[in-house]
Scaffold this motif. Sequence first.
Motif, PDB file in Angstrom:
ATOM      1  N   ARG A   1       0.824  -1.212   0.000  1.00  0.00           N
ATOM      2  CA  ARG A   1       0.000   0.000   0.000  1.00  0.00           C
ATOM      3  C   ARG A   1       0.860   1.265   0.000  1.00  0.00           C
ATOM      4  O   ARG A   1       0.502   2.280  -0.623  1.00  0.00           O
ATOM      5  N   HIS A   2       2.007   1.226   0.678  1.00  0.00           N
ATOM      6  CA  HIS A   2       2.854   2.411   0.810  1.00  0.00           C
ATOM      7  C   HIS A   2       4.110   2.335  -0.072  1.00  0.00           C
ATOM      8  O   HIS A   2       5.098   3.020   0.208  1.00  0.00           O
ATOM      9  N   ALA A   3       4.077   1.533  -1.107  1.00  0.00           N
ATOM     10  CA  ALA A   3       5.265   1.322  -1.941  1.00  0.00           C
ATOM     11  C   ALA A   3       5.820   2.626  -2.513  1.00  0.00           C
ATOM     12  O   ALA A   3       7.033   2.892  -2.438  1.00  0.00           O
ATOM     13  N   ALA A   4       4.961   3.455  -3.085  1.00  0.00           N
ATOM     14  CA  ALA A   4       5.423   4.708  -3.696  1.00  0.00           C
ATOM     15  C   ALA A   4       6.006   5.650  -2.646  1.00  0.00           C
ATOM     16  O   ALA A   4       7.068   6.258  -2.860  1.00  0.00           O
ATOM     17  N   ASP A   5       5.339   5.767  -1.503  1.00  0.00           N
ATOM     18  CA  ASP A   5       5.831   6.643  -0.431  1.00  0.00           C
ATOM     19  C   ASP A   5       7.179   6.160   0.092  1.00  0.00           C
ATOM     20  O   ASP A   5       8.084   6.975   0.363  1.00  0.00           O
ATOM     21  N   ASP A   6       7.339   4.846   0.228  1.00  0.00           N
ATOM     22  CA  ASP A   6       8.588   4.299   0.751  1.00  0.00           C
ATOM     23  C   ASP A   6       9.739   4.495  -0.230  1.00  0.00           C
ATOM     24  O   ASP A   6      10.889   4.713   0.179  1.00  0.00           O
ATOM     25  N   ALA A   7       9.458   4.401  -1.518  1.00  0.00           N
ATOM     26  CA  ALA A   7      10.498   4.627  -2.520  1.00  0.00           C
ATOM     27  C   ALA A   7      11.010   6.059  -2.431  1.00  0.00           C
ATOM     28  O   ALA A   7      12.221   6.314  -2.463  1.00  0.00           O
ATOM     29  N   TYR A   8      10.091   7.000  -2.314  1.00  0.00           N
ATOM     30  CA  TYR A   8      10.482   8.406  -2.201  1.00  0.00           C
ATOM     31  C   TYR A   8      11.239   8.660  -0.903  1.00  0.00           C
ATOM     32  O   TYR A   8      12.250   9.370  -0.875  1.00  0.00           O
ATOM     33  N   ALA A   9      10.785   8.060   0.191  1.00  0.00           N
ATOM     34  CA  ALA A   9      11.402   8.283   1.500  1.00  0.00           C
ATOM     35  C   ALA A   9      12.837   7.770   1.544  1.00  0.00           C
ATOM     36  O   ALA A   9      13.704   8.395   2.169  1.00  0.00           O
ATOM     37  N   GLN A  10      13.115   6.656   0.893  1.00  0.00           N
ATOM     38  CA  GLN A  10      14.455   6.074   0.979  1.00  0.00           C
ATOM     39  C   GLN A  10      15.516   6.965   0.348  1.00  0.00           C
ATOM     40  O   GLN A  10      16.683   6.940   0.752  1.00  0.00           O
ATOM     41  N   ALA A  11      15.139   7.769  -0.638  1.00  0.00           N
ATOM     42  CA  ALA A  11      16.098   8.655  -1.302  1.00  0.00           C
ATOM     43  C   ALA A  11      16.036  10.075  -0.756  1.00  0.00           C
ATOM     44  O   ALA A  11      16.690  10.971  -1.306  1.00  0.00           O
TER      45      ALA A  11
ATOM     46  N   GLU B   1      15.677  -1.252  10.533  1.00  0.00           N
ATOM     47  CA  GLU B   1      16.580  -0.140  10.801  1.00  0.00           C
ATOM     48  C   GLU B   1      17.822  -0.165   9.916  1.00  0.00           C
ATOM     49  O   GLU B   1      18.489   0.855   9.738  1.00  0.00           O
ATOM     50  N   ALA B   2      18.146  -1.333   9.373  1.00  0.00           N
ATOM     51  CA  ALA B   2      19.341  -1.438   8.517  1.00  0.00           C
ATOM     52  C   ALA B   2      19.112  -0.883   7.110  1.00  0.00           C
ATOM     53  O   ALA B   2      20.047  -0.818   6.305  1.00  0.00           O
ATOM     54  N   THR B   3      17.889  -0.467   6.810  1.00  0.00           N
ATOM     55  CA  THR B   3      17.575   0.070   5.483  1.00  0.00           C
ATOM     56  C   THR B   3      18.432   1.301   5.197  1.00  0.00           C
ATOM     57  O   THR B   3      18.511   2.217   6.023  1.00  0.00           O
ATOM     58  N   THR B   4      19.074   1.315   4.049  1.00  0.00           N
ATOM     59  CA  THR B   4      19.920   2.441   3.657  1.00  0.00           C
ATOM     60  C   THR B   4      19.051   3.593   3.187  1.00  0.00           C
ATOM     61  O   THR B   4      18.275   3.446   2.241  1.00  0.00           O
ATOM     62  N   VAL B   5      19.185   4.723   3.841  1.00  0.00           N
ATOM     63  CA  VAL B   5      18.393   5.909   3.492  1.00  0.00           C
ATOM     64  C   VAL B   5      19.344   7.057   3.189  1.00  0.00           C
ATOM     65  O   VAL B   5      20.051   7.539   4.079  1.00  0.00           O
ATOM     66  N   ARG B   6      19.393   7.478   1.942  1.00  0.00           N
ATOM     67  CA  ARG B   6      20.216   8.621   1.553  1.00  0.00           C
ATOM     68  C   ARG B   6      19.884   9.044   0.126  1.00  0.00           C
ATOM     69  O   ARG B   6      19.241   8.294  -0.611  1.00  0.00           O
TER      70      ARG B   6
ATOM     71  N   GLY C   1      22.737  12.086  -5.164  1.00  0.00           N
ATOM     72  CA  GLY C   1      23.294  13.350  -4.712  1.00  0.00           C
ATOM     73  C   GLY C   1      22.351  14.529  -4.789  1.00  0.00           C
ATOM     74  O   GLY C   1      22.740  15.654  -4.475  1.00  0.00           O
ATOM     75  N   THR C   2      21.099  14.294  -5.212  1.00  0.00           N
ATOM     76  CA  THR C   2      20.135  15.387  -5.329  1.00  0.00           C
ATOM     77  C   THR C   2      18.872  15.051  -4.551  1.00  0.00           C
ATOM     78  O   THR C   2      17.901  14.564  -5.128  1.00  0.00           O
ATOM     79  N   PRO C   3      18.858  15.319  -3.229  1.00  0.00           N
ATOM     80  CA  PRO C   3      17.656  15.032  -2.432  1.00  0.00           C
ATOM     81  C   PRO C   3      16.494  15.895  -2.897  1.00  0.00           C
ATOM     82  O   PRO C   3      16.663  17.004  -3.394  1.00  0.00           O
ATOM     83  N   GLY C   4      15.301  15.350  -2.746  1.00  0.00           N
ATOM     84  CA  GLY C   4      14.117  16.081  -3.146  1.00  0.00           C
ATOM     85  C   GLY C   4      13.600  15.691  -4.513  1.00  0.00           C
ATOM     86  O   GLY C   4      12.469  15.996  -4.868  1.00  0.00           O
ATOM     87  N   ARG C   5      14.430  15.002  -5.295  1.00  0.00           N
ATOM     88  CA  ARG C   5      14.008  14.526  -6.610  1.00  0.00           C
ATOM     89  C   ARG C   5      14.339  13.047  -6.712  1.00  0.00           C
ATOM     90  O   ARG C   5      15.441  12.613  -6.355  1.00  0.00           O
ATOM     91  N   LEU C   6      13.399  12.254  -7.166  1.00  0.00           N
ATOM     92  CA  LEU C   6      13.578  10.813  -7.268  1.00  0.00           C
ATOM     93  C   LEU C   6      13.830  10.439  -8.725  1.00  0.00           C
ATOM     94  O   LEU C   6      12.957  10.585  -9.575  1.00  0.00           O
ATOM     95  N   THR C   7      15.034   9.964  -9.008  1.00  0.00           N
ATOM     96  CA  THR C   7      15.415   9.627 -10.377  1.00  0.00           C
ATOM     97  C   THR C   7      15.668   8.133 -10.534  1.00  0.00           C
ATOM     98  O   THR C   7      15.787   7.398  -9.547  1.00  0.00           O
ATOM     99  N   GLU C   8      15.781   7.711 -11.792  1.00  0.00           N
ATOM    100  CA  GLU C   8      16.142   6.317 -12.057  1.00  0.00           C
ATOM    101  C   GLU C   8      17.548   6.024 -11.547  1.00  0.00           C
ATOM    102  O   GLU C   8      17.842   4.883 -11.174  1.00  0.00           O
ATOM    103  N   MET C   9      18.394   7.040 -11.504  1.00  0.00           N
ATOM    104  CA  MET C   9      19.737   6.858 -10.954  1.00  0.00           C
ATOM    105  C   MET C   9      19.657   6.496  -9.477  1.00  0.00           C
ATOM    106  O   MET C   9      20.392   5.614  -9.002  1.00  0.00           O
TER     107      MET C   9
END
Length: 244
Positions: free
Chosen positions: A174-184, A200-205, A209-217
Motif C-alpha cells: 500500500r505504501h510502496a510509492a511513499d517508501d520509494a520516495y522516502a528512501q532517497a 533499521e538497517a535500510t539504507t536511506v540517503r 546526490g540530489t535530495p528532493g528529486r527521485l530519479t532512475e539513478m
Amino acid sequence: MFTLHYRLERRAIGMTLGIIAAASIGGFVEIAPLFTIDQTVEAAPDMRVYTPLELAGRNIYMREGCYACHSQMIRTLRDEVERYGPYSLAVESKYDHPMLWGSKRTGPDIARLGGKYSDEWHVRHLLDPRDVVPVSIMPSYGWLMENDLRIDDLRDQLATQRAVGVPYTPDMIRHAADDAYAQANPDGSGVKDLTARYGEATTVRAFDGTPGRLTEMDSLVAYLQILGRLTDAASRDTLAKDLE
C-alpha cells in the motif's frame, strides 16, 4: 556402433520409446533434487526483502541489459573467492524473480558489490564509466540522471512479487510509492515509516546526490548498493567452514 541406432530409425515405435526413455531419465535427474530442496538450500533468518526503491532499481538493471555483461554468482573456485568474496549461496537469490546469476562476464561479477564503492562513485561510473575506470568498455547511462523514477506502478510490482512468494505485507504494498520516495530523501517525513516496515538497517540517503528529486539513478544505485547484503548467510557459512 551405429547398427542399433540405424535399426531404431527404421522402427518408428521403437525410436519413439527410446526417446521417451532418454527424456525420462534426463527429467528425473533434473526434477528429483527438487524434492530435497528444503534440505539443500541454506537457512537465512535475517534475509530481508528488497525495498520498493531497490526493486525498481533491479527492474531498471534488467531493462538496460546489465545482466548481459555482469554475472551475480561467485563460484567456489579459489581465484573467484579471492577476487569477489564468499561464494554465492542459493538462499541469497531467494527473492530474485527472475534470478540473475548469469555466466557472461564482459564486466566483473557484482554479487558482492554492495558497499564496495560510494554512491558518488556509482553515479560517476554510470554517467561516464571511463571517468573512474579508464579501460572500461561499458556504455554510459546518462539518461538515468535525467529520468524521473516512475513510482505509480510500484504497488503492482510488489503485489506481483508477493504472488510468487516474496513476503511483502499489504502495508508494504500500500505504501510502496511513499517508501520509494522516502528512501532517497533522508530528511523527509516518511523515513520513520520506511524503516519500521523494512528494518533499521535500510539504507536511506540521496543516492544520486540530489535530495528532493527521485530519479532512475537513485533506484539503480540503491539496488547496486544492496547486492550481497540482503543476508549475512554467505559470510557465516564461510566462517563456519574456516573453523572446522
